[in-house]
Design a protein around this motif. Structure first.
Motif, PDB file in Angstrom:
ATOM      1  N   GLY A   1      14.070  -0.545   1.668  1.00 49.47           N
ATOM      2  CA  GLY A   1      13.149   0.498   2.079  1.00 49.47           C
ATOM      3  C   GLY A   1      12.062  -0.011   3.007  1.00 49.47           C
ATOM      4  O   GLY A   1      12.048  -1.172   3.433  1.00 49.47           O
ATOM      5  N   THR A   2      11.128   0.880   3.327  1.00 49.06           N
ATOM      6  CA  THR A   2      10.014   0.514   4.198  1.00 49.06           C
ATOM      7  C   THR A   2       9.217  -0.651   3.629  1.00 49.06           C
ATOM      8  O   THR A   2       8.721  -1.515   4.358  1.00 49.06           O
ATOM      9  CB  THR A   2       9.096   1.730   4.407  1.00 49.06           C
ATOM     10  OG1 THR A   2       9.860   2.785   5.013  1.00 49.06           O
ATOM     11  CG2 THR A   2       7.912   1.395   5.287  1.00 49.06           C
ATOM     12  N   GLY A   3       9.105  -0.688   2.315  1.00 49.65           N
ATOM     13  CA  GLY A   3       8.314  -1.733   1.672  1.00 49.65           C
ATOM     14  C   GLY A   3       8.817  -3.135   1.936  1.00 49.65           C
ATOM     15  O   GLY A   3       8.047  -4.104   1.820  1.00 49.65           O
ATOM     16  N   SER A   4      10.089  -3.275   2.298  1.00 51.82           N
ATOM     17  CA  SER A   4      10.633  -4.612   2.546  1.00 51.82           C
ATOM     18  C   SER A   4       9.925  -5.294   3.713  1.00 51.82           C
ATOM     19  O   SER A   4       9.828  -6.524   3.755  1.00 51.82           O
ATOM     20  CB  SER A   4      12.135  -4.527   2.825  1.00 51.82           C
ATOM     21  OG  SER A   4      12.388  -3.803   4.021  1.00 51.82           O
ATOM     22  N   ILE A   5       9.427  -4.510   4.669  1.00 50.83           N
ATOM     23  CA  ILE A   5       8.694  -5.072   5.810  1.00 50.83           C
ATOM     24  C   ILE A   5       7.473  -5.844   5.311  1.00 50.83           C
ATOM     25  O   ILE A   5       7.199  -6.977   5.737  1.00 50.83           O
ATOM     26  CB  ILE A   5       8.244  -3.952   6.763  1.00 50.83           C
ATOM     27  CG1 ILE A   5       9.423  -3.104   7.230  1.00 50.83           C
ATOM     28  CG2 ILE A   5       7.468  -4.528   7.944  1.00 50.83           C
ATOM     29  CD1 ILE A   5       9.013  -1.783   7.867  1.00 50.83           C
TER      30      ILE A   5
ATOM     31  N   ASN B   1      19.844   2.552   0.230  1.00 49.26           N
ATOM     32  CA  ASN B   1      18.830   3.202  -0.587  1.00 49.26           C
ATOM     33  C   ASN B   1      19.437   3.863  -1.816  1.00 49.26           C
ATOM     34  O   ASN B   1      18.700   4.342  -2.687  1.00 49.26           O
ATOM     35  CB  ASN B   1      18.068   4.256   0.228  1.00 49.26           C
ATOM     36  CG  ASN B   1      17.121   3.629   1.241  1.00 49.26           C
ATOM     37  OD1 ASN B   1      16.691   2.495   1.089  1.00 49.26           O
ATOM     38  ND2 ASN B   1      16.805   4.375   2.292  1.00 49.26           N
ATOM     39  N   ALA B   2      20.747   3.921  -1.875  1.00 50.15           N
ATOM     40  CA  ALA B   2      21.476   4.418  -3.044  1.00 50.15           C
ATOM     41  C   ALA B   2      22.317   3.276  -3.610  1.00 50.15           C
ATOM     42  O   ALA B   2      22.613   2.306  -2.914  1.00 50.15           O
ATOM     43  CB  ALA B   2      22.363   5.600  -2.660  1.00 50.15           C
TER      44      ALA B   2
ATOM     45  N   GLY C   1       0.814  -1.203   0.000  1.00 44.92           N
ATOM     46  CA  GLY C   1       0.000   0.000   0.000  1.00 44.92           C
ATOM     47  C   GLY C   1       0.848   1.253   0.000  1.00 44.92           C
ATOM     48  O   GLY C   1       1.838   1.359  -0.751  1.00 44.92           O
ATOM     49  N   LEU C   2       0.510   2.215   0.857  1.00 48.07           N
ATOM     50  CA  LEU C   2       1.274   3.457   0.955  1.00 48.07           C
ATOM     51  C   LEU C   2       2.640   3.239   1.598  1.00 48.07           C
ATOM     52  O   LEU C   2       3.458   4.163   1.629  1.00 48.07           O
ATOM     53  CB  LEU C   2       0.490   4.496   1.757  1.00 48.07           C
ATOM     54  CG  LEU C   2      -0.753   5.066   1.073  1.00 48.07           C
ATOM     55  CD1 LEU C   2      -1.550   5.923   2.049  1.00 48.07           C
ATOM     56  CD2 LEU C   2      -0.377   5.879  -0.158  1.00 48.07           C
ATOM     57  N   SER C   3       2.901   2.041   2.100  1.00 50.70           N
ATOM     58  CA  SER C   3       4.210   1.724   2.689  1.00 50.70           C
ATOM     59  C   SER C   3       5.078   0.891   1.753  1.00 50.70           C
ATOM     60  O   SER C   3       6.085   0.312   2.183  1.00 50.70           O
ATOM     61  CB  SER C   3       4.022   0.987   4.020  1.00 50.70           C
ATOM     62  OG  SER C   3       3.416   1.820   4.978  1.00 50.70           O
ATOM     63  N   ALA C   4       4.706   0.818   0.487  1.00 55.39           N
ATOM     64  CA  ALA C   4       5.531   0.099  -0.490  1.00 55.39           C
ATOM     65  C   ALA C   4       6.787   0.900  -0.825  1.00 55.39           C
ATOM     66  O   ALA C   4       6.868   2.100  -0.576  1.00 55.39           O
ATOM     67  CB  ALA C   4       4.722  -0.176  -1.757  1.00 55.39           C
ATOM     68  N   SER C   5       7.769   0.233  -1.397  1.00 54.25           N
ATOM     69  CA  SER C   5       9.003   0.866  -1.864  1.00 54.25           C
ATOM     70  C   SER C   5       9.291   0.390  -3.282  1.00 54.25           C
ATOM     71  O   SER C   5       8.859  -0.693  -3.687  1.00 54.25           O
ATOM     72  CB  SER C   5      10.188   0.540  -0.951  1.00 54.25           C
ATOM     73  OG  SER C   5       9.949   0.959   0.370  1.00 54.25           O
ATOM     74  N   PHE C   6      10.078   1.200  -4.006  1.00 52.63           N
ATOM     75  CA  PHE C   6      10.334   0.914  -5.412  1.00 52.63           C
ATOM     76  C   PHE C   6      11.816   1.120  -5.719  1.00 52.63           C
ATOM     77  O   PHE C   6      12.420   2.094  -5.250  1.00 52.63           O
ATOM     78  CB  PHE C   6       9.489   1.818  -6.312  1.00 52.63           C
ATOM     79  CG  PHE C   6       8.013   1.703  -6.032  1.00 52.63           C
ATOM     80  CD1 PHE C   6       7.261   0.719  -6.648  1.00 52.63           C
ATOM     81  CD2 PHE C   6       7.402   2.555  -5.127  1.00 52.63           C
ATOM     82  CE1 PHE C   6       5.906   0.592  -6.375  1.00 52.63           C
ATOM     83  CE2 PHE C   6       6.045   2.440  -4.846  1.00 52.63           C
ATOM     84  CZ  PHE C   6       5.301   1.458  -5.474  1.00 52.63           C
ATOM     85  N   LEU C   7      12.371   0.215  -6.477  1.00 53.29           N
ATOM     86  CA  LEU C   7      13.757   0.296  -6.932  1.00 53.29           C
ATOM     87  C   LEU C   7      13.758   0.821  -8.360  1.00 53.29           C
ATOM     88  O   LEU C   7      13.143   0.218  -9.246  1.00 53.29           O
ATOM     89  CB  LEU C   7      14.414  -1.087  -6.866  1.00 53.29           C
ATOM     90  CG  LEU C   7      15.881  -1.166  -7.276  1.00 53.29           C
ATOM     91  CD1 LEU C   7      16.767  -0.440  -6.270  1.00 53.29           C
ATOM     92  CD2 LEU C   7      16.313  -2.627  -7.410  1.00 53.29           C
ATOM     93  N   ASP C   8      14.441   1.942  -8.606  1.00 55.50           N
ATOM     94  CA  ASP C   8      14.439   2.493  -9.964  1.00 55.50           C
ATOM     95  C   ASP C   8      15.570   1.889 -10.800  1.00 55.50           C
ATOM     96  O   ASP C   8      16.387   1.095 -10.304  1.00 55.50           O
ATOM     97  CB  ASP C   8      14.467   4.023  -9.946  1.00 55.50           C
ATOM     98  CG  ASP C   8      15.806   4.620  -9.509  1.00 55.50           C
ATOM     99  OD1 ASP C   8      16.829   3.902  -9.482  1.00 55.50           O
ATOM    100  OD2 ASP C   8      15.829   5.831  -9.202  1.00 55.50           O
ATOM    101  N   ALA C   9      15.603   2.255 -12.056  1.00 50.83           N
ATOM    102  CA  ALA C   9      16.549   1.647 -12.994  1.00 50.83           C
ATOM    103  C   ALA C   9      17.996   1.979 -12.662  1.00 50.83           C
ATOM    104  O   ALA C   9      18.915   1.268 -13.090  1.00 50.83           O
ATOM    105  CB  ALA C   9      16.224   2.104 -14.424  1.00 50.83           C
ATOM    106  N   GLN C  10      18.213   3.053 -11.922  1.00 53.43           N
ATOM    107  CA  GLN C  10      19.574   3.459 -11.565  1.00 53.43           C
ATOM    108  C   GLN C  10      20.026   2.869 -10.222  1.00 53.43           C
ATOM    109  O   GLN C  10      21.138   3.139  -9.770  1.00 53.43           O
ATOM    110  CB  GLN C  10      19.673   4.992 -11.502  1.00 53.43           C
ATOM    111  CG  GLN C  10      19.620   5.668 -12.866  1.00 53.43           C
ATOM    112  CD  GLN C  10      18.249   5.602 -13.501  1.00 53.43           C
ATOM    113  OE1 GLN C  10      17.224   5.739 -12.807  1.00 53.43           O
ATOM    114  NE2 GLN C  10      18.208   5.380 -14.810  1.00 53.43           N
ATOM    115  N   GLY C  11      19.135   2.109  -9.554  1.00 51.07           N
ATOM    116  CA  GLY C  11      19.521   1.442  -8.320  1.00 51.07           C
ATOM    117  C   GLY C  11      19.179   2.188  -7.049  1.00 51.07           C
ATOM    118  O   GLY C  11      19.641   1.808  -5.960  1.00 51.07           O
TER     119      GLY C  11
END
Length: 453
Positions: A210-214, A327-328, A44-54
């Protein structure tokens, strides 16, 4: 009355509340239940996303702190203790100054004329009973005109995308530091920072993902009981059946929905038109989360910064790579994440939001001249229904909606399901799910929802 020993429990939404409910049901060995999620991912609103640059991006500046030992156990189990622990380093960027949070305790950092304006405002209202007519009058009567003008009003208008005089003050609880005028005067005299107040003075953050990993881990553990890509299109409370956009239909005995209650009322068959219209009067802020990944060492140890001034369109900026270096994509990179709220009353020009945000970062000196060339990633997340606004009429509307839904076996829970910001933190949301599951199995009281702890 104790609920039946066996019934089909259906949970709509695999965010913190839905997964909290599933975790509890699995803990207790109950088997007749399922979670259905609209998106292709949980959280939901606590998801996280990995972008193409990592770079890893959260949907806003989440930090994990807790009011509940049960949530602590959930968090520890989902992360395996693989977390960073931080002391909050939070500031307000105002009039060229860096004012530590909470603002009213640290006005000594302001330029002399603004510091004096804030102090005089505090002295004018000292000893008065707060005016609770609305959130604006509450702040004016408690913090005075100076602090309200400089920080409270512009910060909250940006955050809620709603005028403060349309908002109630009932939700505030422990979110605003109490005023101790003698201590504030002493901080001014000693030029002393006071930064320890607040429930999020210390916080945790997952090392990876990120938070989404939980919530990815929670969904993984629950296995095929969590089905993604199930968007609800209709709920029939008479037959107790849910229908999905993918053509599936499913029966239930008791239903927990974490959909925004405004949306929920529109898809419940037979809901009285006047109640649907009442639900539509609930106000919300939507969020644009704009992240910039940069090449170079992070220039600050700060956690997040509130930015009440124009022309910055954001109300908060987070050094997300300071929460976890993972996160980077490497030590030579860092990340800035900007929270921007919008609504029909306060829209943003999406075609220019990146440029306007960059200009705001430069005005606040969070980006220095020439640093745009260091940006290697730009990531935009549009998150509608992110802040349930506590308007003056909110509680009366919600009472009517729940009074109709609950007898029909539809229980609206979670941040947007209850539409209660005051119990919308991550720990509150997980606890709502845990307590709903217990209530269904043995009739225990849902204190987080009912008492708004």
């Amino acid at each position: 009355m104790t609920p039946p020993a066996r019934k089909k429990l259906l949970i709509l939404g695999a965010g913190p509340t839905g997964l909290g409910a599933g975790w509890r049901l699995a803990q207790r060995g109950y088997t007749d239940w399922a979670i259905r999620e609209r998106n292709a991912y949980p959280g939901g609103l606590s998801a996280s996303f990995l972008d193409a640059q990592g770079f890893t991006w959260d949907i806003g500046g989440h930090v994990v702190f807790s009011h509940y030992p049960e949530f602590d156990r959930f968090f520890d189990e989902m992360t395996g203790g693989d977390v960073f622990r931080h002391e909050r380093r939070s500031y307000i960027r105002l009039a060229g100054a860096w004012v530590p949070y909470p603002f009213q305790n640290n006005i000594h950092r302001l330029p002399p004329d603004l510091r004096q304006e804030c102090l005089e405002g505090l002295e004018e209202v000292a000893g008065r009973e707060p005016d609770t007519a609305n959130f604006l009058t509450w702040n004016l009567s408690r913090l005075g005109r100076g602090i309200t003008r400089l920080f409270i009003e512009p910060d909250n208008r940006k955050r809620w995308a709603c005028p403060l005089d349309r908002m109630s003050a009932d939700w505030v609880a422990d979110r605003v530091s109490p005023v101790n005028l003698d201590r504030i005067r002493e901080n001014i005299r000693l030029d002393r920072d006071e930064v320890s107040w607040g429930p999020n003075n210390t916080f945790q953050f997952p090392r990876h993902g990120g938070t989404g990993s939980i919530f990815l881990e929670a969904a993984r553990r629950l296995g095929d009981r969590v089905a993604l890509n199930h968007e609800v299109v209709a709920i029939d409370p008479e037959r107790r059946v849910v229908r999905y956009a993918n053509g599936h239909a499913e029966a239930y005995d008791a239903l927990m929905s974490t959909l925004p209650i405004r949306q929920l009322m529109r898809i419940v068959l037979g809901a009285p038109r006047e109640l649907v219209q009442r639900a539509d009067q609930l106000r919300r802020a939507n969020s644009l989360i704009l992240g910039f990944g940069l090449c170079g060492p992070c220039p600050s140890e700060k956690c997040w910064i509130y930015c009440p001034e124009e022309p910055a369109p954001f109300y908060r900026v987070t050094y997300l790579s300071n929460y976890s270096p993972f996160n980077a994509p490497g030590e030579q990179f860092y990340s800035l994440m900007c929270d921007i709220s919008y609504s029909d009353l306060f829209p943003h020009d999406l075609a220019r939001i990146v440029e306007n945000t960059l200009r705001g970062l430069e005005v606040t000196s969070l980006l220095m001249p020439g640093e745009r060339s260091a940006i290697v990633s730009t990531h935009l997340i549009d998150a509608p229904y992110s802040y349930p606004v506590p308007t003056l009429d909110r509680d009366a509307i919600l009472a009517d909606l729940h009074a109709w839904l609950e007898p029909r076996g539809i229980h609206s829970r979670g941040r947007m399901g209850t539409w209660l910001y005051e119990i919308g933190n991550m720990d509150h949301s997980v606890m709502q799910g845990l307590q709903w599951a217990d209530a269904q199995l043995d009739g225990t009281r849902e204190s987080v929802w009912l008492d708004r702890e």
